[in-house]
Design a protein around this motif. Structure first.
Motif, short mmCIF file in Angstrom:
data_model
loop_
_atom_site.label_atom_id
_atom_site.label_comp_id
_atom_site.label_asym_id
_atom_site.label_seq_id
_atom_site.Cartn_x
_atom_site.Cartn_y
_atom_site.Cartn_z
N GLY A 6 0.78 -1.23 0.00
CA GLY A 6 0.00 0.00 0.00
C GLY A 6 0.81 1.27 0.00
O GLY A 6 0.24 2.36 -0.12
N GLN A 39 3.58 1.75 -2.08
CA GLN A 39 4.35 1.90 -3.31
C GLN A 39 3.90 3.14 -4.08
O GLN A 39 2.77 3.62 -3.93
N SER A 53 0.27 4.24 -5.46
CA SER A 53 -0.78 3.43 -4.86
C SER A 53 -1.87 4.32 -4.24
O SER A 53 -1.58 5.33 -3.61
N TYR A 54 -3.11 3.90 -4.44
CA TYR A 54 -4.28 4.56 -3.87
C TYR A 54 -4.73 3.68 -2.71
O TYR A 54 -5.17 2.54 -2.93
N THR A 55 -4.62 4.18 -1.49
CA THR A 55 -4.67 3.33 -0.31
C THR A 55 -5.47 3.97 0.81
O THR A 55 -5.46 5.20 0.96
N ILE A 86 -5.04 -1.51 0.42
CA ILE A 86 -4.91 -1.06 -0.97
C ILE A 86 -6.28 -0.95 -1.63
O ILE A 86 -7.11 -1.86 -1.53
N LYS A 107 -6.20 0.64 -5.03
CA LYS A 107 -5.77 0.50 -6.42
C LYS A 107 -4.25 0.65 -6.45
O LYS A 107 -3.71 1.64 -5.94
N THR A 108 -3.55 -0.31 -7.05
CA THR A 108 -2.09 -0.26 -7.02
C THR A 108 -1.48 0.59 -8.12
O THR A 108 -0.39 1.13 -7.98
N TYR A 120 -0.11 -0.57 -10.72
CA TYR A 120 1.17 -1.24 -10.99
C TYR A 120 1.61 -1.07 -12.44
O TYR A 120 2.81 -1.10 -12.74
#
Length: 267
Positions: free
Chosen positions: A50, A52, A55-57, A75, A77-78, A80
């Motif tokens: 969460g 990175q 990241s939307y956390t 988390i 939305k990552t 990535y």
């Protein structure tokens, strides 16, 4: 010391000590803020996913004396794909740096949070990142209170016709009668002005299929980045990063072309 929760997007980080990080977060309730993630650089740390970049956390934080401390994260939305693609990573870093540079600490702005979150979704999906950049730059500056004047002369208020100039110093387009007010104003193509007006008024969904010629895109880029530089009064490091990546991609394409040319002689 109290506990509180907030959703936030990770805009950046720097290492602290042997295992910690100081994160720059952007929250709809708190605005831009810094927080410590203890031990997050160790393998299998429960905060790793969460915290990175991008990241939307959902965060649970404890109020600290100097910096708040991240206790838990969930988390949402990552993003990535932005970290796995060098081009998207570069533009994501640029978007985040521009947001950080233009936003004061702990200035609540839910509209700006929703806009940046939507931009990350678009960056993950869109192919034309230069177009997305121009829309983002223009709309971000407008939300921050720096909307450029694109419909009338920013100096006299009169109509725009003939040769168009864009003045970052005066805050928008200027008419032929006011050219002497800023001798360093940039030429702006009529097509570029029309597109900038559309970008200012339209949504991402309405603008996704907008077609922009390369020279017009470059003209808008020069005007908007000069406008941003004037109001931010600082150069953004990620602008050069994007240039370096594009130069590398161009070099690789030229090398591939030379190899293909040599191979074709033997077919």
């Amino acid at each position: 010391m109290g506990l509180y929760s907030t959703e936030a997007i990770v805009l950046g980080y720097r290492d602290l000590g042997e295992a910690d990080k100081i994160l720059t977060l952007f929250s709809p309730e708190k605005g831009k803020m810094h927080a410590v993630a203890r031990g997050v650089r160790r393998p299998r740390n429960h905060l790793l996913g969460g915290t990175q970049l991008f990241s939307y956390t959902n965060f649970l934080l404890m109020t600290g004396r100097n910096l708040d401390i991240i206790c838990q994260c969930e988390i949402k939305k990552t993003f990535y794909k932005l970290r796995d693609d060098l081009d998207k990573l570069a533009f994501g870093l640029y978007f985040a740096e521009l947001l950080r540079a233009s936003t004061p600490m702990e200035d609540k702005n839910r509209e700006l949070f929703n806009f940046f979150l939507k931009t990350l979704y678009c960056l993950e999906q869109w192919q034309d990142m230069d177009k997305l950049s121009r829309i983002y730059e223009l709309k971000l500056m407008a939300i921050q209170g720096f909307t450029p004047e694109l419909f009338n002369c920013t100096n006299c208020g009169g109509p725009i016709s003939g040769k168009i100039k864009f003045s970052p110093k005066l805050g928008g387009v200027i008419c032929n009668n006011c050219l002497a007010k800023d001798t360093e104003a940039l030429e702006l193509f009529p097509e570029a002005l029309l597109l900038l007006r559309k970008m200012l008024r339209g949504t991402y969904e309405q603008l996704e299929n907008l077609s922009i010629q390369l020279n017009i895109s470059q003209n808008m880029k020069e005007a908007l980045q000069a406008f941003i530089l004037y109001h931010m009064n600082r150069k953004l490091k990620t602008v050069q990063f994007i240039k370096d990546i594009k130069s590398l991609e161009k070099l690789n394409e030229e090398e591939r072309g030379e190899i293909d040319g040599r191979n074709n002689r033997y077919l």
